[in-house]
Scaffold this motif. Sequence first.
Motif, PDB file in Angstrom:
ATOM      1  N   MET A   1      -1.681   8.908  -4.808  1.00 33.51           N
ATOM      2  CA  MET A   1      -2.279   8.123  -6.680  1.00 33.51           C
ATOM      3  C   MET A   1      -3.572   9.642  -6.797  1.00 33.51           C
ATOM      4  O   MET A   1      -3.948  10.040  -7.472  1.00 33.51           O
ATOM      5  N   ASN A   2      -4.328   9.796  -5.554  1.00 30.57           N
ATOM      6  CA  ASN A   2      -5.065  10.796  -5.957  1.00 30.57           C
ATOM      7  C   ASN A   2      -4.029  12.167  -6.726  1.00 30.57           C
ATOM      8  O   ASN A   2      -5.278  12.431  -6.781  1.00 30.57           O
ATOM      9  N   ALA A   3      -3.121  12.648  -5.734  1.00 33.17           N
ATOM     10  CA  ALA A   3      -2.379  13.852  -6.480  1.00 33.17           C
ATOM     11  C   ALA A   3      -1.954  13.447  -7.881  1.00 33.17           C
ATOM     12  O   ALA A   3      -2.398  14.920  -8.692  1.00 33.17           O
TER      13      ALA A   3
ATOM     14  N   ASN B   1       0.945  -1.081  -0.316  1.00 39.63           N
ATOM     15  CA  ASN B   1       0.000   0.184   0.099  1.00 39.63           C
ATOM     16  C   ASN B   1       0.578   1.412   0.167  1.00 39.63           C
ATOM     17  O   ASN B   1       1.140   1.298   0.789  1.00 39.63           O
ATOM     18  N   SER B   2       0.520   2.045  -1.307  1.00 30.48           N
ATOM     19  CA  SER B   2       1.740   3.358  -1.021  1.00 30.48           C
ATOM     20  C   SER B   2       0.749   3.714  -0.988  1.00 30.48           C
ATOM     21  O   SER B   2       1.886   5.041  -0.967  1.00 30.48           O
TER      22      SER B   2
ATOM     23  N   GLN C   1      -2.786  15.831 -11.009  1.00 33.22           N
ATOM     24  CA  GLN C   1      -1.632  16.330 -11.966  1.00 33.22           C
ATOM     25  C   GLN C   1      -1.958  16.115 -13.037  1.00 33.22           C
ATOM     26  O   GLN C   1      -1.976  16.726 -13.926  1.00 33.22           O
ATOM     27  N   ALA C   2      -2.222  14.757 -13.598  1.00 32.05           N
ATOM     28  CA  ALA C   2      -2.898  14.572 -15.044  1.00 32.05           C
ATOM     29  C   ALA C   2      -4.129  15.308 -15.385  1.00 32.05           C
ATOM     30  O   ALA C   2      -3.704  15.323 -16.881  1.00 32.05           O
ATOM     31  N   GLN C   3      -4.539  15.294 -14.620  1.00 32.97           N
ATOM     32  CA  GLN C   3      -5.853  16.168 -15.162  1.00 32.97           C
ATOM     33  C   GLN C   3      -5.999  17.320 -16.014  1.00 32.97           C
ATOM     34  O   GLN C   3      -6.750  18.000 -16.487  1.00 32.97           O
TER      35      GLN C   3
ATOM     36  N   ASN D   1       5.545  14.040 -13.166  1.00 38.75           N
ATOM     37  CA  ASN D   1       6.087  13.278 -12.220  1.00 38.75           C
ATOM     38  C   ASN D   1       5.730  11.686 -12.177  1.00 38.75           C
ATOM     39  O   ASN D   1       4.554  11.690 -11.122  1.00 38.75           O
ATOM     40  N   MET D   2       6.078  10.784 -13.069  1.00 39.10           N
ATOM     41  CA  MET D   2       4.467   9.745 -12.818  1.00 39.10           C
ATOM     42  C   MET D   2       5.767   8.339 -13.193  1.00 39.10           C
ATOM     43  O   MET D   2       5.853   8.079 -14.435  1.00 39.10           O
TER      44      MET D   2
END
Length: 112
Positions: A13-15, A7-8, A19-21, A107-108
């Motif tokens: 993940m939401n951030a 579990n990271s 950021q991608a959206q 940064n993905m």
Amino acid sequence: MKCRIPNSGGGNMNAMLKQAQKMQADMATLQEDLENREYTATSGGGLISVTVDGKHLIKSIKINPDAVDPDDSEMLEDLITVAVNEAIGNAIKTAEDEMGAITSGLNMPGLF
């Protein structure tokens, strides 16, 4: 055999999704802006002027009467070709530079 995925943290993940959206929205806005811009290039010391839009469509070609030599139409063709290619190249470079500025902060891990 079962595999456990560590579990990271859902917050990361939401951030990343937010950021991608935002990047996607910024890119769509920029793409529309780039398509509406005009890029002009000249050749032959200003004898030929070509304007293209962001979709790489020629909007205008201006030919100085001094460029017209009935005995040397190849020179005129070459000057037009150079100006068209330079104007399109300017449009492409601007789009690449400005789109790159949007995606540079992304940064993905594993994607880029």
